[in-house]
Motif scaffolding. Structure first.
Motif, PDB file in Angstrom:
ATOM      1  N   ALA A 109       0.846  -1.201   0.000  1.00 28.41           N
ATOM      2  CA  ALA A 109       0.000   0.000   0.000  1.00 28.41           C
ATOM      3  C   ALA A 109       0.876   1.243   0.000  1.00 28.41           C
ATOM      4  O   ALA A 109       2.085   1.198   0.200  1.00 28.41           O
ATOM      5  N   ASP A 110       0.223   2.376  -0.207  1.00 25.22           N
ATOM      6  CA  ASP A 110       0.865   3.688  -0.106  1.00 25.22           C
ATOM      7  C   ASP A 110      -0.207   4.682   0.298  1.00 25.22           C
ATOM      8  O   ASP A 110      -1.411   4.418   0.182  1.00 25.22           O
ATOM      9  N   GLY A 111       0.239   5.834   0.764  1.00 23.80           N
ATOM     10  CA  GLY A 111      -0.729   6.859   1.139  1.00 23.80           C
ATOM     11  C   GLY A 111      -1.053   6.854   2.620  1.00 23.80           C
ATOM     12  O   GLY A 111      -0.336   6.275   3.437  1.00 23.80           O
ATOM     13  N   ASN A 112      -2.170   7.470   2.954  1.00 23.93           N
ATOM     14  CA  ASN A 112      -2.591   7.651   4.338  1.00 23.93           C
ATOM     15  C   ASN A 112      -3.688   6.653   4.696  1.00 23.93           C
ATOM     16  O   ASN A 112      -4.809   6.754   4.197  1.00 23.93           O
ATOM     17  N   ILE A 150      -9.170  17.309  -7.973  1.00 26.90           N
ATOM     18  CA  ILE A 150     -10.306  17.492  -7.052  1.00 26.90           C
ATOM     19  C   ILE A 150      -9.813  17.733  -5.625  1.00 26.90           C
ATOM     20  O   ILE A 150     -10.542  17.510  -4.648  1.00 26.90           O
ATOM     21  N   GLY A 151      -8.564  18.164  -5.500  1.00 34.33           N
ATOM     22  CA  GLY A 151      -8.043  18.572  -4.201  1.00 34.33           C
ATOM     23  C   GLY A 151      -7.592  17.445  -3.292  1.00 34.33           C
ATOM     24  O   GLY A 151      -7.546  17.628  -2.070  1.00 34.33           O
ATOM     25  N   LEU A 152      -7.218  16.315  -3.858  1.00 39.86           N
ATOM     26  CA  LEU A 152      -6.782  15.173  -3.045  1.00 39.86           C
ATOM     27  C   LEU A 152      -5.328  14.830  -3.338  1.00 39.86           C
ATOM     28  O   LEU A 152      -4.844  15.046  -4.443  1.00 39.86           O
ATOM     29  N   ASN A 153      -4.651  14.266  -2.362  1.00 39.95           N
ATOM     30  CA  ASN A 153      -3.320  13.712  -2.574  1.00 39.95           C
ATOM     31  C   ASN A 153      -3.145  12.497  -1.684  1.00 39.95           C
ATOM     32  O   ASN A 153      -3.826  12.336  -0.678  1.00 39.95           O
ATOM     33  N   VAL A 158      -5.722   9.998   0.682  1.00 40.28           N
ATOM     34  CA  VAL A 158      -6.015   8.774  -0.061  1.00 40.28           C
ATOM     35  C   VAL A 158      -5.092   7.643   0.382  1.00 40.28           C
ATOM     36  O   VAL A 158      -3.891   7.845   0.598  1.00 40.28           O
ATOM     37  N   TYR A 159      -5.675   6.458   0.499  1.00 36.42           N
ATOM     38  CA  TYR A 159      -4.930   5.230   0.785  1.00 36.42           C
ATOM     39  C   TYR A 159      -5.035   4.351  -0.459  1.00 36.42           C
ATOM     40  O   TYR A 159      -6.134   4.128  -0.964  1.00 36.42           O
ATOM     41  N   ILE A 160      -3.900   3.859  -0.951  1.00 33.14           N
ATOM     42  CA  ILE A 160      -3.858   3.188  -2.249  1.00 33.14           C
ATOM     43  C   ILE A 160      -3.333   1.766  -2.103  1.00 33.14           C
ATOM     44  O   ILE A 160      -2.311   1.532  -1.449  1.00 33.14           O
ATOM     45  N   PRO A 195     -12.308   3.022   5.070  1.00 30.20           N
ATOM     46  CA  PRO A 195     -12.487   4.336   4.422  1.00 30.20           C
ATOM     47  C   PRO A 195     -13.959   4.728   4.351  1.00 30.20           C
ATOM     48  O   PRO A 195     -14.845   3.900   4.555  1.00 30.20           O
ATOM     49  N   GLU A 196     -14.191   5.973   4.053  1.00 35.11           N
ATOM     50  CA  GLU A 196     -15.566   6.439   3.832  1.00 35.11           C
ATOM     51  C   GLU A 196     -16.035   6.070   2.430  1.00 35.11           C
ATOM     52  O   GLU A 196     -17.216   5.798   2.213  1.00 35.11           O
ATOM     53  N   ILE A 197     -15.107   6.076   1.473  1.00 36.72           N
ATOM     54  CA  ILE A 197     -15.444   5.789   0.080  1.00 36.72           C
ATOM     55  C   ILE A 197     -14.378   4.867  -0.514  1.00 36.72           C
ATOM     56  O   ILE A 197     -13.175   5.076  -0.303  1.00 36.72           O
ATOM     57  N   LEU A 198     -14.830   3.871  -1.251  1.00 35.45           N
ATOM     58  CA  LEU A 198     -13.935   2.947  -1.948  1.00 35.45           C
ATOM     59  C   LEU A 198     -14.010   3.237  -3.443  1.00 35.45           C
ATOM     60  O   LEU A 198     -15.098   3.297  -4.013  1.00 35.45           O
ATOM     61  N   VAL A 199     -12.853   3.406  -4.071  1.00 35.44           N
ATOM     62  CA  VAL A 199     -12.773   3.641  -5.513  1.00 35.44           C
ATOM     63  C   VAL A 199     -12.046   2.464  -6.156  1.00 35.44           C
ATOM     64  O   VAL A 199     -10.869   2.229  -5.873  1.00 35.44           O
ATOM     65  N   CYS A 200     -12.746   1.713  -6.991  1.00 37.30           N
ATOM     66  CA  CYS A 200     -12.157   0.581  -7.701  1.00 37.30           C
ATOM     67  C   CYS A 200     -11.692   1.053  -9.073  1.00 37.30           C
ATOM     68  O   CYS A 200     -12.505   1.542  -9.870  1.00 37.30           O
TER      69      CYS A 200
END
Length: 267
Positions: A109-112, A150-153, A158-160, A195-200
């Motif tokens: 993984a990477d991110g927060n 959209i103002g994210l990093n 984001v957790y990846i 997470p609050e939202i999952l993006v596949c």
């Protein structure tokens, strides 16, 4: 045929992308011709039968666990992990996925991990396999620009991760068996990250986690993903690697990003 330094470097890079990781000799060899020269003469039938009986009497070497058994083992290991660090250690010790043998790195993984958005891609590529981090090549750079729009990093919001933590040889599409074996780990990873939202991102991720096929038809629609402890909102979108090949489809990805931004604004 001679190569200059640039052509040679490009050829080596192409070999690496195709999954070739080692050079066994400086000159090519015709192994088929060598095998024909070394082939033994035809043996009498009686001798062949005796050899077959001797081979049957010898204990067979241990075969790798069938996919179903490997998936059950993965499920048990994943369930025992109570933190993301424990889950990463469990993956590092897991021997049930054949991809581990050909990959250089475990790409966890990477991110927060505390970010509100979790992005799950398909599998690591060559750049990710070398770095041990997801989405660090050209696709990752495009993903970072898409999130920034959209103002994210990934450092803060984001957790990846990926559906599979090991690179398939030659960046091929993961097989259903490989997905089934690794699925318990990514499911547990989503549950622990919460997470609050999952993006596949991409078809394999959307199919493996959301049960939908045909990414162009299924992208951009809000769905529900049950982590086992609660239900979270989920959405599928196009993979950055696909967008690099089909730049006109970025308009569809931009619609998905706007939907993600609108959902985050309501939290």
């Amino acid at each position: 045929m001679s190569f200059d330094a640039i052509s040679a470097a490009e050829l080596i890079a192409w070999y690496a992308e195709m999954g070739v990781t080692e050079a066994l000799d400086e000159t090519p060899h015709d192994h088929f011709a060598a095998a024909a020269e070394l082939a033994p003469a035809r043996q009498p039938v009686a001798r062949l039968v005796a050899s077959s009986q001797q081979a049957t009497a010898r204990p067979a070497a241990a075969a790798p666990a069938p996919p179903d058994e490997a998936a059950l083992s993965a499920r048990a290991l994943a369930r025992e992990a109570t933190t993301l660090d424990e889950l990463k250690a469990a993956l590092a010790s897991f021997e049930g996925c054949p991809l581990k043998a050909s990959a250089k790195s475990l790409v966890f993984a990477d991110g927060n991990p505390a970010g509100k958005v979790m992005v799950v891609g398909e599998a690591p590529g060559a750049d990710e396999d070398r770095a041990g981090l997801p989405f660090v090549g050209r696709s990752g750079q495009l993903l970072d620009r898409m999130l920034a729009a959209i103002g994210l990093n990934r450092q803060e919001h984001v957790y990846i991760a990926n559906l599979l933590p090991w690179r398939p040889p030659g960046n091929r599409t993961p097989t259903p068996q490989e997905v089934a074996i690794c699925l318990p780990f990514i499911q547990r990873q989503i549950e622990l990250a919460d997470p609050e939202i999952l993006v596949c991102i991409g078809g394999p991720s959307a199919q493996g986690l959301l049960g939908v096929s045909g990414i162009l038809a299924s992208r951009g629609r809000w769905r529900e993903y049950d982590t086992g402890t609660r239900v979270i909102r989920a959405i599928a979108t196009l993979h950055p690697a696909y967008l690099l090949r089909q730049p006109l489809q970025k308009r569809l990805a931009w619609r998905d990003l706007r939907a993600l931004k609108a959902a985050l604004d309501t939290l």
